[in-house]
Design an enzyme around this catalytic site. Structure first.
Site, short mmCIF file in Angstrom:
data_model
loop_
_atom_site.label_atom_id
_atom_site.label_comp_id
_atom_site.label_asym_id
_atom_site.label_seq_id
_atom_site.Cartn_x
_atom_site.Cartn_y
_atom_site.Cartn_z
N CYS A 1 2.30 -3.86 15.25
CA CYS A 1 2.22 -3.51 13.82
C CYS A 1 1.55 -4.60 13.00
O CYS A 1 1.96 -5.76 13.04
CB CYS A 1 3.64 -3.24 13.30
SG CYS A 1 3.69 -2.90 11.54
N GLY B 1 6.93 -2.52 5.63
CA GLY B 1 8.30 -3.02 5.53
C GLY B 1 9.32 -2.16 6.23
O GLY B 1 9.06 -1.00 6.60
N GLU B 2 10.50 -2.74 6.41
CA GLU B 2 11.61 -2.05 7.04
C GLU B 2 12.57 -1.63 5.92
O GLU B 2 13.28 -2.47 5.35
CB GLU B 2 12.28 -3.00 8.05
CG GLU B 2 13.63 -2.55 8.59
CD GLU B 2 13.65 -1.11 9.10
OE1 GLU B 2 12.87 -0.76 10.00
OE2 GLU B 2 14.47 -0.32 8.58
N CYS C 1 7.35 -6.37 14.95
CA CYS C 1 7.03 -5.48 16.08
C CYS C 1 5.62 -5.80 16.56
O CYS C 1 4.72 -6.05 15.74
CB CYS C 1 7.13 -4.02 15.66
SG CYS C 1 8.77 -3.59 15.08
N GLU D 1 0.81 -1.20 0.00
CA GLU D 1 0.00 0.00 0.00
C GLU D 1 0.85 1.26 0.00
O GLU D 1 1.96 1.27 0.55
CB GLU D 1 -0.93 -0.01 1.22
CG GLU D 1 -1.98 -1.10 1.09
CD GLU D 1 -2.82 -1.29 2.33
OE1 GLU D 1 -4.05 -1.30 2.19
OE2 GLU D 1 -2.29 -1.44 3.43
N SER E 1 12.11 4.57 15.01
CA SER E 1 10.95 4.10 15.78
C SER E 1 11.45 3.61 17.13
O SER E 1 12.02 2.52 17.23
CB SER E 1 10.26 2.97 15.00
OG SER E 1 9.76 3.50 13.80
N LEU E 2 11.22 4.39 18.15
CA LEU E 2 11.83 4.14 19.45
C LEU E 2 10.93 3.28 20.34
O LEU E 2 11.33 2.20 20.78
CB LEU E 2 12.14 5.48 20.10
CG LEU E 2 13.28 5.55 21.10
CD1 LEU E 2 14.57 5.01 20.53
CD2 LEU E 2 13.48 7.01 21.55
N HIS E 3 9.78 3.80 20.70
CA HIS E 3 8.72 3.06 21.40
C HIS E 3 8.99 2.66 22.84
O HIS E 3 8.09 2.14 23.51
CB HIS E 3 8.28 1.81 20.63
CG HIS E 3 7.98 2.06 19.20
ND1 HIS E 3 7.16 3.08 18.77
CD2 HIS E 3 8.43 1.45 18.06
CE1 HIS E 3 7.09 3.06 17.45
NE2 HIS E 3 7.86 2.10 17.00
N CYS F 1 3.31 8.25 1.62
CA CYS F 1 3.89 7.20 2.47
C CYS F 1 4.06 5.96 1.58
O CYS F 1 3.11 5.48 0.98
CB CYS F 1 2.91 6.95 3.62
SG CYS F 1 3.45 5.66 4.73
N CYS G 1 6.82 -7.74 6.54
CA CYS G 1 8.02 -7.27 7.24
C CYS G 1 8.44 -8.37 8.20
O CYS G 1 7.61 -9.01 8.84
CB CYS G 1 7.71 -5.99 8.02
SG CYS G 1 9.18 -5.31 8.86
N ASN H 1 -2.74 2.49 16.55
CA ASN H 1 -3.89 2.22 15.70
C ASN H 1 -4.20 0.74 15.78
O ASN H 1 -3.39 -0.08 15.36
CB ASN H 1 -3.58 2.61 14.25
CG ASN H 1 -3.45 4.11 14.11
OD1 ASN H 1 -4.37 4.85 14.45
ND2 ASN H 1 -2.30 4.57 13.65
N CYS I 1 -0.91 4.69 10.29
CA CYS I 1 0.34 3.97 10.57
C CYS I 1 0.03 2.61 11.17
O CYS I 1 -0.76 2.51 12.09
CB CYS I 1 1.17 4.67 11.64
SG CYS I 1 1.54 6.33 11.32
N SER J 1 12.28 5.87 7.62
CA SER J 1 11.91 5.49 9.00
C SER J 1 12.41 4.08 9.25
O SER J 1 12.19 3.18 8.44
CB SER J 1 10.39 5.54 9.14
OG SER J 1 10.00 5.06 10.41
#
Ligand code: SAH
Ligand code: SF4
Length: 384
Positions: free
Chosen positions: A119, A168-169, A116, A92, A222-224, A105, A112, A300, A343, A200
Site C-alpha cells: 500500500c 488511512g485505517e 501494509c 484524497e 482486508s484479508l490478503h 471513497c 497510515c 495496483n 486502491c 474497510s
C-alpha cells in the site's frame, strides 16, 4: 476569538452545542440541513433563520472547507480530489460513477501507521488522524461539486454510497469516524442507508466490536492471506490481531451488520498470495463459518513497492476456486487508472508527490492532465 466548526458535529452534537449557548435545539436541525443537504457555505444564505441568529452564527461559528489542491477527471468519469490538510499533508477522495450507484471513497487519516506492504499510503507513514469535520468536508465538497457537474435538480443526490477506503485505517481514528458516519446516515444529512456506507479495515479487532455497538454499517475486511505467517508479513497488524481473532470478530459483527455478509478484500500479488492453494485455504477458513463475499483487487503498483500484480489468468483461476465453493466473488475493476485513483495508489503527501514528479519528469512540477468526462477534448492542463 476562535469560531466553532459546525462540521465537527453530528445532529445531536449540534443540538447540544445550540442548547449550551441558550439557543433552541430545534434550530440545530435547520442549520444541519443547510450544511449537509444544501451545501451552504455562508450563514447569511440560511434564510429561514432569524437575522439575529444568523449574525450570531457568523460571529461564533464556521463551516470550514478543505482547500482543494487539485481536481482530476479520468476518462471513465472517475474524479479525484487532493485536499490540503496543512503541514504539507494532503488527503484524497475519489468519486466513482457506476451504472447503478455513485460511490465516494473517503480518507480517514493523513498517511497510515499500518504499513501494509502493498500500500502506497502505508509506505508514506502516519501523519495524523483527520477530524470529523475533515472527513465530512471531503463528502460535502464531492457531493456539491458533483451535483453541479452532473446538473442535478435541487434535492437530488449525487453520491449514493460511501466507502471508507481512501487513505488511512478508519478504525484507528474511531472517535472522529463515528460522528462522521452518523452524519452520512442521517436523513437530515446525506441520507445514506447503512448498507451503502462501508467501513474497510485491516483488522482492528476491538474497534470492530465497538462499531457493531455504536454504528453498524457494512463491513469490509482486508484479508490478503489465508494464514498467519503470510498475513503477518503483508499486514503487520496481524501480529497483534491474528486471523482467528479477526474471524471471530467478523462472526460477532454479523449479528449487528446491516448486510448479512462480510466483504473480504484480497489484493492479488504475483507469486505471493495468488496460487489456487491459497484460494482453497481461504475456502476452508470461511466455509460454513462466515457468510462472505470476496472482492479480489489486482495489485495496483506504485514506485518502490517491489511487487507485481497477478496476471488476469491467475486472478480468474483464483476466483473460480472461490466461486466453485459457492462464495460470491468479484474482481475489482481498476477505475481512474489514468489519474492514479485506484486502491492503494492514494499517496496524498504533497512533498512526496513533488519529489516523485521530479524523479519522473526531471522538473519540479507535476503537469496534471484534466480529461473531460466524455474523454474527448482535454481540459486545459493545470499545474498545481
Ligand atoms: N485501511 C483500510 C482502508 C483503506 S485501503 C484497509 O486497509 O482496509 C482500501 C483497500 O485497498 C484495502 O483492502 C487495501 O488492502 C487495498 N489496497 C491497498 N493498497 C493496494 C494496492 N496497491 N493495490 C490494490 N489494493 C490495495
Ligand atoms: Fe493502511 Fe489500509 Fe494501506 Fe494497510 S492497506 S497501510 S491499513 S491504508
Amino acid at each position: 476569538m476562535a469560531t466553532t466548526d459546525l462540521l465537527q458535529f453530528d445532529r445531536p452534537g449540534l443540538a447540544s452545542w445550540f442548547a449550551a449557548h441558550g439557543e433552541k435545539p430545534f434550530r440545530a436541525r435547520q442549520v444541519f440541513r443547510w450544511l449537509h443537504q444544501r451545501g451552504a457555505t455562508d450563514f447569511a444564505a440560511m434564510t429561514d433563520l432569524a437575522k439575529p441568529l444568523r449574525a450570531w452564527l457568523e460571529a461564533e461559528a464556521s463551516m470550514a472547507a478543505l482547500s482543494v489542491l487539485t481536481t482530476q477527471r479520468s476518462r471513465d468519469g472517475t474524479v479525484k480530489w487532493l485536499f490540503d490538510v496543512g503541514n504539507g499533508d494532503a488527503v484524497e477522495a475519489v468519486f466513482i460513477p457506476e451504472r447503478s450507484r455513485n460511490t465516494l471513497c473517503v480518507s480517514s487519516q493523513a498517511g497510515c501507521a499500518m504499513a501494509c506492504r502493498f500500500c502506497s499510503t502505508g509506505a508514506q507513514g502516519f501523519s495524523r488522524n483527520l477530524t470529523t469535520a475533515e472527513i465530512l468536508a471531503q463528502l460535502r465538497h464531492a457531493e456539491f461539486f458533483m451535483r453541479a457537474e452532473l446538473g442535478l435538480a435541487a434535492g437530488e443526490r449525487a453520491i449514493s454510497n460511501v466507502v471508507m477506503m481512501g487513505m488511512g485505517e478508519p478504525l484507528q481514528n474511531y472517535g472522529a469516524l463515528v460522528p462522521a458516519l452518523r452524519v452520512m446516515l442521517d436523513d437530515d444529512g446525506y441520507g445514506l442507508s447503512r448498507r451503502r456506507v462501508t467501513v474497510s479495515t485491516s483488522g482492528v479487532v476491538p474497534m470492530i466490536d465497538r462499531l457493531a455497538a455504536d454504528c453498524p454499517v457494512a463491513l469490509a475486511v482486508s484479508l490478503h492471506a489465508p494464514h498467519d505467517v503470510l498475513r503477518d508479513d503483508l499486514v503487520p497488524l496481524n501480529r497483534k490481531y491474528p486471523l482467528e481473532e479477526l474471524l471471530a470478530a467478523c462472526e460477532r459483527y454479523l449479528a449487528h451488520a446491516p448486510r448479512d455478509f462480510i466483504t473480504f478484500e484480497y489484493c492479488m500479488l504475483d507469486g505471493i498470495n495468488d496460487q489456487p492453494a491459497h484460494a482453497r485455504a481461504l475456502v476452508d477458513m470461511v466455509h460454513g463459518r462466515i457468510p462472505c463475499k470476496f472482492n479480489l483487487i489486482p495489485f495496483n503498483p506504485f514506485p518502490g513497492s517491489g511487487l507485481r500484480s497477478s496476471t488476469s489468468e491467475r486472478v480468474a483461476a483464483f476466483a473460480s476456486v472461490l466461486l466453485e465453493a459457492g462464495i460470491v466473488t468479484t474482481v475489482r475493476k481498476t477505475r481512474g487508472d489514468d489519474i492514479d485513483a485506484a486502491c492503494g495508489q492514494l499517496a496524498g503527501d504533497v512533498r512526496d508527490r513533488t519529489s516523485r514528479a521530479r524523479r519522473a519528469t526531471g522538473v519540479g512540477t507535476i503537469p496534471i492532465q484534466l480529461v473531460s468526462p466524455s474523454g474527448d477534448a482535454a481540459f486545459p492542463a493545470q499545474t498545481p
